[in-house]
Design a protein around this motif. Sequence first.
Motif, mmCIF file in Angstrom:
data_model
loop_
_atom_site.group_PDB
_atom_site.id
_atom_site.type_symbol
_atom_site.label_atom_id
_atom_site.label_comp_id
_atom_site.label_asym_id
_atom_site.label_seq_id
_atom_site.Cartn_x
_atom_site.Cartn_y
_atom_site.Cartn_z
ATOM 1 N N SER A 1 0.811 -1.217 0.000
ATOM 2 C CA SER A 1 0.000 0.000 0.000
ATOM 3 C C SER A 1 0.845 1.268 0.000
ATOM 4 N N SER A 2 2.153 1.141 0.072
ATOM 5 C CA SER A 2 3.010 2.329 0.015
ATOM 6 C C SER A 2 2.971 2.909 -1.397
ATOM 7 N N PRO A 3 3.141 4.225 -1.536
ATOM 8 C CA PRO A 3 3.024 4.851 -2.859
ATOM 9 C C PRO A 3 4.055 4.306 -3.846
ATOM 10 N N ILE A 4 3.619 4.102 -5.071
ATOM 11 C CA ILE A 4 4.540 3.690 -6.135
ATOM 12 C C ILE A 4 5.096 4.904 -6.863
ATOM 13 N N ASP B 1 -3.404 10.569 -3.023
ATOM 14 C CA ASP B 1 -3.405 11.349 -1.793
ATOM 15 C C ASP B 1 -2.744 12.700 -2.052
ATOM 16 N N GLN C 1 -1.085 5.364 -5.104
ATOM 17 C CA GLN C 1 -1.048 3.976 -4.660
ATOM 18 C C GLN C 1 -1.714 3.099 -5.705
ATOM 19 N N LYS C 2 -1.158 1.901 -5.884
ATOM 20 C CA LYS C 2 -1.693 0.992 -6.890
ATOM 21 C C LYS C 2 -2.630 -0.021 -6.250
ATOM 22 N N SER D 1 -4.009 -3.754 -5.409
ATOM 23 C CA SER D 1 -3.289 -4.982 -5.040
ATOM 24 C C SER D 1 -3.288 -5.964 -6.216
ATOM 25 N N THR E 1 3.233 -3.082 -10.985
ATOM 26 C CA THR E 1 3.711 -1.776 -10.537
ATOM 27 C C THR E 1 4.310 -0.970 -11.680
#
Length: 491
Positions: free
Chosen positions: A135-138, A174, A284-285, A287, A291
């Motif tokens: 969940s961390s930003p890509i 975000d 965020q991508k 799941s 990526t």
Amino acid sequence: MKLAGLSVRRPVLITMVTLIAVLWGGIAFLRLPVDLMPDVSFPTVSISATYENASPEEIEQLLTRPLEEAMNAVPGVIEVSSVSVEGSSQVRVTFAWGIDLEAAANDIRDRLDRVIPRLPEQASRPSLRKFDPASSPILILGAQSDMPPMEARRIIEEQIKQRIESIPGVASLDIMGGDEREIQIEIYSGKMRALGLSLQQIISKLKAENLNAPAGPVERGNVQLSLRTVGQIQNADQLRNTVIATRDGASIYLKTIAKVTDGHKKEDRIIRINGKPGIRLAIQKQSGTNTVDVAKRVLAAIKTINEDVPGIKIVPIIDNAKYIERSISNIGQSVIYGGCLAIFVILLFLRSLGSTVVIALSIPISIICTFALVYFSGLTLNIMTLGGLALGVGMLVDNSIVVLENIYRLKDEGLGPKEAAIQGGDELAAAIVASTLTTLVVFLPLIFVRGVAGALFKQLAYVVAFSLLCSLIVALTLVPMLSAKLLGKKS
């Protein structure tokens, strides 16, 4: 009929099956999600709640302790930790590895429903969030603009955010920075007390007035209309003219006892892009998505957005996809270099071009077929899976070399190419199967490792096992067939 005999007598069949497997693996390779590390779901759930302007001691007593007591009764919990700061409570619940996190989250929601009535009315409803490294930003982008900060943020929220979140694979955008609009009400305490009003009365009245409510149906002939009362406040002037109370038949407006300002929230952080004030955008991508592909689609959309919205320029600041691409590329190059060195060593020792071609074909075919098994196993293309291929690339040629050497020996003893290929493959079938199984047994214990190490190295073990099984099948089918065709000629 044994595999070696079938492959030599039915070369077209084996060739077509091999091509189908290669095509299957090639399509799987193109569709494999690319990520840096395997998808690891930590058995941890965090619960957060806010209570504005409350001290840490009050937060601990009114929020944290009731939440902790409720979480201790959830089955499977091994640890509950918490952090209480001014205005916020954070409770972290850790479960044992292997637990069904969805079922555990449902149990936590049931406990929260029971404890919510004990929490202060002014506190926010506790929110539940699973800990997910994915969940961390890509992508982290920066928006620069010469517009007023509030106007720039409004354009990003109303126009740009929706366009980015509609990109396939993007979960959320975000926004941080800029001036976020806020209507500020500064109460004149002296006037409030003189009129016999309390702060709670003012808050309750504003909530009641700022509301759209249904008014019921109205019949006009054969037509039934649904009416609603539009009472939601649209601007600061309407808020100023809101009636708070009446005294002796006279209305008391909010502007009489308070100063209403259409401003922005107080800045608690400073964001600068290339030395100028800017806005930070974190993407965020979803799941399970690729990526690298998601990042490429976002960056392509950003170029279009920069052309459509000339007043704002969006530039990439942090692109995790580039780091992933470099990491995957380095490991992929290691696999290719390892395969090329293996072929060179074979040519050096066998001194036969035909034999080298047979081995050289078995390596990429085994690797490409492995990608098909990786795809249908639900794995991703990451450092661990490619590391498994790099680890197994040297072992891929073992079975083929053993079979090829036996065929070469029988051919030198006077047998024809076909007879030598059939007999040479059948003689060593049991031996190379046993040899492959003994190698697989070494990686078997990794499947039973628990925790983060198990989640990481389990994929490595799977890929090594898949590649060795593919090399075994290639050694028993393709190698005898190619040997019968190529070793009959002078090399």
